[in-house]
Design a protein around this motif. Sequence first.
Motif, short mmCIF file in Angstrom:
data_model
loop_
_atom_site.label_atom_id
_atom_site.label_comp_id
_atom_site.label_asym_id
_atom_site.label_seq_id
_atom_site.Cartn_x
_atom_site.Cartn_y
_atom_site.Cartn_z
N ILE A 146 -1.12 10.39 2.35
CA ILE A 146 -1.00 9.13 1.82
C ILE A 146 -1.44 8.06 2.88
N THR A 147 -1.37 8.37 4.07
CA THR A 147 -1.57 7.55 5.29
C THR A 147 -2.62 6.73 5.21
N GLY A 148 -3.87 7.33 4.68
CA GLY A 148 -5.28 6.45 4.63
C GLY A 148 -5.08 5.31 4.12
N PHE A 149 -4.05 5.03 3.03
CA PHE A 149 -4.07 3.92 2.39
C PHE A 149 -3.47 2.53 3.37
N MET A 150 -3.00 3.00 4.36
CA MET A 150 -2.34 1.94 5.39
C MET A 150 -3.50 1.10 5.73
N GLU A 151 -4.63 1.96 6.23
CA GLU A 151 -5.79 1.32 6.54
C GLU A 151 -6.20 0.34 5.70
N ASP A 152 -6.53 0.68 4.23
CA ASP A 152 -6.76 0.09 3.27
C ASP A 152 -5.93 -1.42 2.94
N LEU A 153 -4.70 -1.17 3.21
CA LEU A 153 -3.65 -2.31 3.16
C LEU A 153 -3.84 -3.44 4.18
N LYS A 154 -4.54 -3.15 5.29
CA LYS A 154 -4.66 -3.99 6.35
C LYS A 154 -5.49 -5.57 6.10
N PRO A 155 -6.32 -5.40 5.64
CA PRO A 155 -6.90 -6.73 4.96
C PRO A 155 -5.84 -7.66 4.13
N LEU A 156 -5.30 -6.87 3.21
CA LEU A 156 -4.25 -7.49 2.42
C LEU A 156 -3.28 -8.26 3.50
N GLY A 157 -2.73 -7.55 4.37
CA GLY A 157 -1.82 -7.88 5.13
C GLY A 157 -2.12 -9.08 5.98
N LEU A 158 -3.19 -9.30 6.51
CA LEU A 158 -3.93 -10.48 7.00
C LEU A 158 -4.08 -11.52 6.04
N PRO A 216 -8.19 5.09 -2.44
CA PRO A 216 -8.53 4.08 -3.33
C PRO A 216 -8.45 2.47 -3.01
N ALA A 217 -9.03 1.75 -3.77
CA ALA A 217 -9.24 0.18 -3.36
C ALA A 217 -7.75 -0.48 -3.66
N VAL A 218 -7.40 -1.29 -2.95
CA VAL A 218 -6.14 -2.27 -3.21
C VAL A 218 -6.40 -2.96 -4.24
N VAL A 219 -5.73 -3.02 -5.43
CA VAL A 219 -6.08 -3.82 -6.74
C VAL A 219 -4.57 -4.81 -6.67
N VAL A 220 -4.88 -6.19 -6.57
CA VAL A 220 -3.72 -6.91 -6.59
C VAL A 220 -3.64 -7.56 -8.05
N ALA A 245 5.59 -3.87 -4.94
CA ALA A 245 5.33 -5.35 -4.40
C ALA A 245 5.66 -5.22 -3.02
N VAL A 246 4.71 -5.65 -2.31
CA VAL A 246 4.83 -5.72 -0.84
C VAL A 246 5.14 -7.24 -0.27
N ILE A 247 5.58 -7.41 0.66
CA ILE A 247 6.45 -8.75 1.03
C ILE A 247 6.45 -8.71 2.55
N LEU A 248 5.97 -10.13 2.73
CA LEU A 248 6.07 -10.61 4.34
C LEU A 248 6.81 -11.88 4.30
#
Length: 194
Positions: A49-61, A2-6, A164-167
């Motif tokens: 669920i591991t495929g979602f990690m790839e989807d989260l990469k643009p959000l991380g950047l 699924p797409a990442v929805v913020v 809630a994902v945090i850096l």
Amino acid sequence: MPAVVVRKFLVQVEEIFHEGGPPAARPPKRGAIVAVITNPFAGRYVEEITGFMEDLKPLGLEMARRLIDAMGDGVAAVEGYGKGAIVGAAGELEHGALWHNPGGYAMRELLGNARAIVPSTKKVGAPGTRIDIPVTHINASYVRSHFDAIEIGVGDAPRSDEMAVILAMTTGSRVHARVGGLAAADIKGEDGLR
């Protein structure tokens, strides 16, 4: 996947002048950014669920860039980092673990030659849950002066179907660090530890 929805971002930056001792010549900053996102696995068990990690990469950047900009001193000033996640009650702790790779590698990529593992924590919690994000030096985990933590939370997050994902980043050591150990100036930079 699924797409990442913020739903929202929250950015927090502290500038620490002193903690009862002499004022710092260059006050260190501690900052954190939170993205409140929909948890696509909430409410049910999903084996793969591991495929979602790839989807989260643009959000991380995007989050790492936003935090560097908010800190205001540029990439070269960042000396410490950490990451974490708070999973809403309809999710599971493993969903928060999906943030390890995209969150950590995003900061390491933007910070250049960062060698140390990015410390992390995660938990399941209700809206308003706060979490302490551990911080260590970006190039050597044994630099004792940079052992730190940043407390953060969002008043209305995570909802049960959110995460809630945090850096987190810092621009220096604790303001009055004086407990010895490996100094930042003595980092060898060989293994991410020393």
